[in-house]
Scaffold this motif. Sequence first.
Motif, mmCIF file in Angstrom:
data_model
loop_
_atom_site.group_PDB
_atom_site.id
_atom_site.type_symbol
_atom_site.label_atom_id
_atom_site.label_comp_id
_atom_site.label_asym_id
_atom_site.label_seq_id
_atom_site.Cartn_x
_atom_site.Cartn_y
_atom_site.Cartn_z
ATOM 1 N N SER A 112 0.825 -1.205 0.000
ATOM 2 C CA SER A 112 0.000 0.000 0.000
ATOM 3 C C SER A 112 0.860 1.256 0.000
ATOM 4 O O SER A 112 0.595 2.211 -0.748
ATOM 5 N N TYR A 160 -7.223 2.686 4.837
ATOM 6 C CA TYR A 160 -7.973 3.835 4.358
ATOM 7 C C TYR A 160 -9.421 3.769 4.832
ATOM 8 O O TYR A 160 -10.041 4.801 5.085
ATOM 9 N N ILE A 163 -1.690 2.466 -2.788
ATOM 10 C CA ILE A 163 -2.941 1.737 -2.979
ATOM 11 C C ILE A 163 -3.738 1.789 -1.675
ATOM 12 O O ILE A 163 -3.247 1.346 -0.637
ATOM 13 N N LEU A 165 -6.182 0.695 1.272
ATOM 14 C CA LEU A 165 -6.603 -0.586 1.828
ATOM 15 C C LEU A 165 -7.980 -0.428 2.468
ATOM 16 O O LEU A 165 -8.213 0.501 3.243
#
Length: 512
Positions: free
Chosen positions: A350, A377, A355, A357
Amino acid sequence: MTAQVLSLSELSSSEDWTHLFGAVLCFGHFNTIHPGHVRYFRTANQYDGPLIVAIDGDRQIPEEERNRIFPESDRAHAVAALDMIDHVVILNTGPLIDLVKLIKPAVLVLGKEFERACPSNVSQAVSEVGLHGGTVLFDAGETHYANAQLFHTTLSDLEEARWHAFQSAQKAQNVLLTDVFSILSQSTPTRILVIGDTIVDRYVACDPVGMSNEAPVVVVKELETQDYVGGASIVAAHVAALGVQCTYLSVTGSDDRAKFVSSSLIDFGVDAQLLIDASRPTTFKIRYMVDNQKLFRVSRLKEHSISTELEDQLIKQITQMAPTLHGILVSDFVYGVITPRIIDFLLTVSREHCIPLFGDLQCSSQVGSITKFQDFYLICPTEREARIALSNRDDGVEYVANLLLEDTRSTNMVLKLGAEGFIAYSDEGEGELLQRQHFPALTVNPVDVAGAGDALLAAMSVGLTQGLSLMQASALACCVSAIAVQTVGNRPVRLDQVKEFVYQRQRFTDAV
């Protein structure tokens, strides 16, 4: 009847306030009203005397926080709309102690968390209540994981009320579902990896026969059997059905149920990459039902963690696909796939590839804690899971939510309240006040609630990776989860179903 809204300045300059003497007093800023506040007010309403709610005026809120909170008038009238409230007082010219000195409440009710740590403006009011012989109670209200609203109204009236509450939530957050659908239709296709535990859910429809003459045992006759993909696999199916490219990574047994999952996910448009572990069967849950009433469930499973070799294989596949991912969704049923090593690696991926999560841990019948998801996130616990993780039974919902966000360092959170819907929290801004909004459960009499959380997690993740704000994604997820509970068994919810769902209810309310 709507409660009377007054200001502290009006009371201070008037003699027409003696009817408030000896009242029951509650206090807060009440930026948005949610079920936790309702529990608090109901507790206070048990005591004799008019119920007064004091809300912090705009001047009582730090200037840097004011752009994250609704104006005092809006907050006051939202509280006043609740039937159990008699009066609302806006503390526009002074703190809580000024109102306490004026009306000398018989009872001051505060959340349980104030008993341990009380800000100076509140502690002064607490002392003043004691000086004039009043009582201070620290009680945020009793926690319930179901409700009894149908005792007090009809099904159609309750559905209409919840839809209006949903519309109010959208209005409060400047959300339009037409904008949500437009953004989703115009967004560049994204790719989400779903990783977690695979489950096959079998539903057995039964005909009730009666009681056995040999023992006090209910006897049923099997009529029909239907299998559905479940666990993290249905989350992947929801993601694909909502229009996002989805890869599913999991571990199954070497059995026919694994083949069923693989075949089903292909039909749903999911790229399924299933690793085989001969030491465990594919998790299999059987639910016996009469009509839509579940009698009991039988589970066949192994709960041990996957081997180091299988962890290596999962890590290798995640590494290969990471550059193409726009989100990673972790659906952990605590059956051994999501190990500490896998979580640590996902956090590394991540950070390296930016990216987000998204995580959900379901431990209704297993041992687990949502706090294992650090720096995600989005996390989506139930209220019960949040309280268990924090060993906190008594504090208010708001306090528990803040503690969990702080403990996990999560950016966003959806706190699921069962039949009361969910509260979406965002900690993306600066300052102490979280952005929050309650969304009601739109299906009043669900047929099968087993997949509501899976549908909600999928919709939130799809929305956030497709450019929706947290509140826009929450409105979408509210509708998706409502559709998911209207049928027996897990079935992927498509975006066109969501549009039809909204259209039908909007037409219904417009006609009323």
